[in-house]
Scaffold this motif. Structure first.
Motif, PDB file in Angstrom:
ATOM      1  N   LEU A 131       0.588  -0.961  -0.079  1.00 10.08           N
ATOM      2  CA  LEU A 131      -0.207   0.184  -0.349  1.00 10.08           C
ATOM      3  C   LEU A 131       0.443   1.212   0.220  1.00 10.08           C
ATOM      4  N   TYR A 132       0.536   2.305  -0.711  1.00 12.07           N
ATOM      5  CA  TYR A 132       1.436   3.311  -0.527  1.00 12.07           C
ATOM      6  C   TYR A 132       1.423   3.459   0.466  1.00 12.07           C
ATOM      7  N   ASN A 133       0.146   4.113   0.948  1.00 18.04           N
ATOM      8  CA  ASN A 133      -0.138   4.588   2.692  1.00 18.04           C
ATOM      9  C   ASN A 133      -0.702   3.142   3.463  1.00 18.04           C
ATOM     10  N   ILE A 134      -0.038   3.048   4.709  1.00 18.19           N
ATOM     11  CA  ILE A 134      -0.567   2.428   5.002  1.00 18.19           C
ATOM     12  C   ILE A 134      -2.106   1.979   5.890  1.00 18.19           C
TER      13      ILE A 134
ATOM     14  N   VAL B 215       9.292   0.150  12.531  1.00 16.70           N
ATOM     15  CA  VAL B 215       7.610  -0.684  12.397  1.00 16.70           C
ATOM     16  C   VAL B 215       6.747  -0.799  12.351  1.00 16.70           C
ATOM     17  N   TYR B 216       5.926   0.065  11.935  1.00 17.49           N
ATOM     18  CA  TYR B 216       4.085   0.324  12.992  1.00 17.49           C
ATOM     19  C   TYR B 216       3.240  -1.263  12.047  1.00 17.49           C
ATOM     20  N   PHE B 217       2.437  -0.877  13.614  1.00 18.03           N
ATOM     21  CA  PHE B 217       1.721  -2.082  13.198  1.00 18.03           C
ATOM     22  C   PHE B 217       0.173  -1.310  13.227  1.00 18.03           C
ATOM     23  N   ARG B 218      -0.449  -2.561  12.049  1.00 18.83           N
ATOM     24  CA  ARG B 218      -2.056  -1.217  11.658  1.00 18.83           C
ATOM     25  C   ARG B 218      -2.582  -2.889  11.985  1.00 18.83           C
TER      26      ARG B 218
ATOM     27  N   LEU C 251      -1.069  -6.157  12.518  1.00 16.97           N
ATOM     28  CA  LEU C 251       0.395  -6.625  11.310  1.00 16.97           C
ATOM     29  C   LEU C 251       0.876  -5.982  11.230  1.00 16.97           C
ATOM     30  N   PRO C 252       2.924  -6.235  10.889  1.00 14.31           N
ATOM     31  CA  PRO C 252       4.027  -5.089  10.772  1.00 14.31           C
ATOM     32  C   PRO C 252       3.537  -4.437   9.890  1.00 14.31           C
ATOM     33  N   ALA C 253       4.048  -2.962   9.999  1.00 15.76           N
ATOM     34  CA  ALA C 253       3.641  -2.233   8.041  1.00 15.76           C
ATOM     35  C   ALA C 253       5.729  -2.110   8.132  1.00 15.76           C
TER      36      ALA C 253
END
Length: 327
Positions: A48-51, A90-93, A96-98
């Motif tokens: 995704l371009y923007n998570i 690492v960002y989480f959404r 899910l790790p992003a």
């Protein structure tokens, strides 16, 4: 960078890192874009371009599929809100790790895992508490003295040492300066405990599937398979043998008439099944012009109805599927 360029760069990095890669999922809706494998590590990747474009339903299906295919879900992106993702973070959404493409490269090409994760508006580091305590005692620094130097409470230091609390990046850096040693633990992107149990209403069960598909899936269920309907993939369900001794008895399962669309789905299912080490099946309403499309076995609905024994049906798939044995 647009999504097309981004996904091509992701593929390039993964090829260089020694992954085998499925065809791209280009059938909508789709919860993931690529299935990739290196050794025992299977990843379902969403680009995704923007998570922030990841929604809860898609994340839930990625978690659900990953659980039942013994894989891990990953999101690769460029931005969050109005700023770029930071490399090494690492960002989480929705569990899910992003992370960005440079972090992907560092992890798999440079063997340098990320140390920082974003949560609740800040950047944090997991601390190696046992090493911190050992070093503090070795240098004869009390809890109170270390807490005072960091501007935190004694209880906070105790929680760091017991592994009960992450530190902000600033605190972690000051710890390193004071004790002249690093204590940051790498973020384990694929550790199962990081991922919450998928919250899925499995009253997406067969009654919520289109009737023509549900009739077929019910036949498989009556044979003894656990049939798990899927809503955002190029297949309608994952069918799993309840007998753990069965070899390769996880089956990507599609249902449809013999059309150009079904043929395209069968090709894609074959590619995904090769990466995921599963079998691939399409049950055709009416006449099928072939018994196989690559690894995907094509079975007419009237033929399926002849089978009541799960093991006999698995044998049919194995005979027709030209499957690759996996050690």
């Amino acid at each position: 960078m647009n999504k097309e360029l981004l996904i091509n760069k992701v593929i390039g990095i993964l090829i260089n890192a020694g992954f085998i890669i499925s065809d791209r999922c280009d059938i909508r809706p789709r919860s993931f874009d690529l299935a990739v494998r290196r050794g025992k590590l299977l990843l379902l990747i969403k680009v995704l371009y923007n998570i922030d474009g990841l929604n809860e339903e898609t994340a839930g299906e990625m978690l659900f599929l990953s659980k039942h295919l013994n894989g891990s879900p990953v999101v690769i992106g460029e931005k969050t809100r109005d700023h770029s993702l930071e490399t090494g973070v690492v960002y989480f959404r929705y569990g899910l790790p992003a992370f960005d493409i440079d972090t992907l490269n560092d992890y798999f090409i440079e063997n340098s895992p990320p140390l920082i994760y974003a949560e609740h508006g800040g950047l944090y580091v997991n601390i190696d508490g046992a090493t911190l305590k050992e070093e503090r005692i070795r240098k004869n620094i009390s809890l109170g003295a270390l807490a005072s130097s960091l501007g935190v409470s004694r209880r906070t230091i105790s929680k760091y040492e017991d592994g009960e609390m992450a530190a902000s990046v600033d605190v972690a850096m000051r710890l390193e300066e004071i004790l002249n040693r690093g204590f940051a633990l790498a973020v384990n992107l694929f550790e199962r405990r990081l991922l919450p149990e998928p919250q899925r209403q499995d009253s997406l069960m067969l009654e919520n599937v289109k009737k023509e598909s549900s009739d077929i899936l019910s036949l498989l269920q009556n044979m003894g398979f656990d049939v798990l309907p899927i809503s955002q993939a190029p297949f309608d369900a994952v069918s799993i043998s309840a007998n753990k001794k069965d070899k390769n008895a996880t089956i990507l399962t599609g249902v449809g008439e013999y059309t150009i669309t079904t043929i395209k789905k069968a090709h894609l299912m074959s590619s995904i099944s090769e990466v995921a080490n599963t079998q691939s099946l399409v049950v055709v309403h009416g006449i099928s012009k072939t018994k196989n499309i690559e690894r995907t076995v094509m079975v007419e609905d009237k033929e399926l109805k002849k089978y009541s024994d799960k093991d006999d049906f698995i044998n049919l798939l194995q005979e027709r599927g030209r499957r690759v044995e996996v050690s």
